[in-house]
Design an enzyme around this catalytic site. Structure first.
Site, PDB file in Angstrom:
ATOM      1  N   HIS A 156      70.106  20.082 100.280  1.00  0.00           N
ATOM      2  CA  HIS A 156      69.285  19.584 101.405  1.00  0.00           C
ATOM      3  C   HIS A 156      68.201  20.592 101.789  1.00  0.00           C
ATOM      4  CE1 HIS A 156      72.611  16.650 102.078  1.00  0.00           C
ATOM      5  NE2 HIS A 156      73.373  17.695 101.811  1.00  0.00           N
ATOM      6  N   SER A 277      40.595  29.962  97.050  1.00  0.00           N
ATOM      7  CA  SER A 277      39.975  28.965  97.910  1.00  0.00           C
ATOM      8  C   SER A 277      38.512  29.333  98.090  1.00  0.00           C
ATOM      9  CB  SER A 277      40.688  28.948  99.258  1.00  0.00           C
ATOM     10  OG  SER A 277      39.811  28.505 100.268  1.00  0.00           O
ATOM     11  N   LYS A 283      43.752  33.216  99.818  1.00  0.00           N
ATOM     12  CA  LYS A 283      44.555  32.179  99.177  1.00  0.00           C
ATOM     13  C   LYS A 283      44.745  32.363  97.676  1.00  0.00           C
ATOM     14  CE  LYS A 283      44.894  28.193 100.750  1.00  0.00           C
ATOM     15  NZ  LYS A 283      45.878  27.302 101.301  1.00  0.00           N
ATOM     16  N   GLU A 290      50.827  22.047  91.011  1.00  0.00           N
ATOM     17  CA  GLU A 290      50.575  20.832  91.797  1.00  0.00           C
ATOM     18  C   GLU A 290      50.053  19.700  90.921  1.00  0.00           C
ATOM     19  OE1 GLU A 290      49.179  22.333  96.145  1.00  0.00           O
ATOM     20  OE2 GLU A 290      48.060  23.112  94.462  1.00  0.00           O
TER      21      GLU A 290
END
Ligand code: ARG
Length: 459
Positions: A156, A277, A283, A290
């Site tokens: 979980h 970024s 970043k 992804e």
């Protein structure tokens, strides 16, 4: 110009209809398979005395020339041709004349397209297998490198029990092993020859389907001509296997994304597999991971496209089936691209042992071990579970963890607890004690590494 198939109709169609009907813009990628298939067909026709040996030689070398010229770029696909099969035959006839017109004896585009697609996907299955093996090897190497790094295992997404990072990565190795096995199994059913089924009913010529299938490396022939031209389950099966595989890649990438976040900081992906970024200089984005997760949607979508396209079609061939190609090509391309980037990304990834360990120290992930300790001291598991729960509660109240809860506190919960509790619930001990086969214990992880190595060497 009238079509090659001008017969009862004049073969003159509207340009709009032609463009709509044409598949050459995407099926041209099967030119090699189309040519190899036609060469085998010519050889079979000559062996059976349906064409002469010199006609065969003209066809085979004419096709060889076409293959060379397409490879070199000297011959370009004609966008006005309906499909790759028509294109190759048309160029052949232009180049060698009358004998070129004999190639299409005892076959139809219906069995020809089924043949080409099987040959093409067989090759794709083989290259996907190699890419998958490489990705599995990369994961295995990481598992070996971090086989003793302790991390919190989750259920979980809540810290559950301590595990070795190697153990976690080996879970993915096991999935990829099954994916390899599925591809191998799927290849078996794909590697059956449809050629010779002709339009749908077989042919009046005395052909030798088995000889032709043998030339093309097939292990058997389709036993029913109607099935041979109607069946696309080999493509559905491949896409099903790839959908399951992609699910595994997507879950792995989801974890890589989480682990590389500041909240976890369990791993860092190398600069060469992350992006910056345009506005936030701090970043380091896991774009590749992804994208792999994102491409899973199109892989499932491709499978759905073909399932849905086929579901209402009566036997045998229907033009709906032309819709198989873009879907299955997109699917194999996407999975190949994902595997190609995944393997080096994993190889360059670094894990942070300290951060994993300190995360494992929080969240009372040794509570089950405290219960097991009490069981060893003679308490039934249910009562031990309760006592361990009380200890966790006490720790929360006092702002302590189980390792630092004073012995008096433990004693007030159960007089079965003595000083040795502290060694028994230490993280390294918790891992060491998971001795059951397949568990996260050190010996088990070593055994799994050996197993995966051995299985991978079979491919
Ligand atoms: N381009 C067609 C396809 O991809 C080839 C088969 C066409 N056969 C026919 N009878 N129209 O399915």
């Amino acid at each position: 110009m009238a079509k090659m198939w001008a017969g009862v109709t004049d073969g003159i169609t509207s340009k709009i209809a032609d463009d709509f009907n044409s598949s050459i813009s995407f099926d041209s990628r099967m030119y090699r398979e189309d040519i190899t298939g036609s060469q085998a067909h010519a050889k079979m026709l000559a062996k059976q005395g349906i064409i002469t040996d010199s006609e065969r030689d003209e066809i085979v070398s004419g096709l060889e020339g076409i293959l060379r010229d397409i490879d070199s770029g000297a011959l370009r696909f004609d966008p006005d041709c309906e499909d790759i099969h028509m294109f190759v035959e048309q160029v052949l006839t232009e180049r060698i004349g009358e004998s070129g017109k004999k190639l299409h004896t005892a076959r139809s585009r219906n069995d020809q397209v089924a043949l080409d697609l099987r040959l093409y996907l067989r090759g794709q299955t083989d290259s996907l297998t190699l890419l998958l093996k490489d990705a599995a090897e990369a994961l295995l190497q990481k598992a070996e490198e971090y086989k003793d790094a302790v991390m919190p295992g989750y259920t979980h997404l809540q810290r559950a029990q301590p595990v070795l990072f190697g153990h976690w990565l080996l879970a993915y190795c096991m999935m990829l092993l099954r994916d390899l096995d599925r591809l191998k199994d799927c290849r078996k059913r794909m590697n059956i020859s449809p050629i010779g089924a002709c339009a749908l009913a077989g042919t009046t010529y005395s052909t030798d389907r088995r000889y032709e299938a043998g030339l093309l490396g097939f292990s058997d022939i389709c036993r029913n001509s109607v099935d041979a031209v109607s069946d696309r389950d080999f493509a559905l099966e491949l896409m099903s296997c790839l959908s399951i595989l992609q699910t595994h890649l997507s879950r792995l990438c989801e974890e890589l994304i989480l682990w590389s976040s500041w909240e976890f900081r369990f791993i860092s992906l190398s600069d060469s597999f992350t992006t910056g970024s345009s506005i936030m200089p701090q970043k380091k984005n896991p774009d590749m991971a992804e994208l792999i997760r994102g491409k899973t949607g199109r892989v499932y979508g491709d499978l759905m496209t073909l399932l849905t396209a086929l579901k209402g079609t009566p036997l045998a061939y229907n033009k709906d089936m032309q819709e198989d190609k873009e879907a299955v090509f997109d699917c194999v391309d996407a999975v190949a691209a994902c595997l190609t980037v995944l393997a080096p990304m994993i190889r360059e990834m670094k894990a942070n042992r300290e951060n994993m360990l300190s995360a494992a120290k929080k969240g009372f992930i040794n509570a089950t071990d405290l219960a097991d300790y009490l069981v060893r001291k003679g308490l039934p598991f249910r009562s031990a579970y309760k006592a361990a729960g009380q200890a966790v509660k006490r720790c929360t109240d006092l702002g302590l963890d189980l390792e630092s809860l004073p012995i008096e506190e433990y004693r007030s919960i159960s007089d079965l607890i003595s000083e040795d509790v502290y060694t028994d619930i230490s993280l390294s001990e918790c891992v060491k004690r998971r001795i059951s086969e397949g568990g996260t214990g050190y010996a088990s992880v070593d055994g799994q590494i050996e197993y995966v190595k051995q299985e991978l060497s079979k491919y």
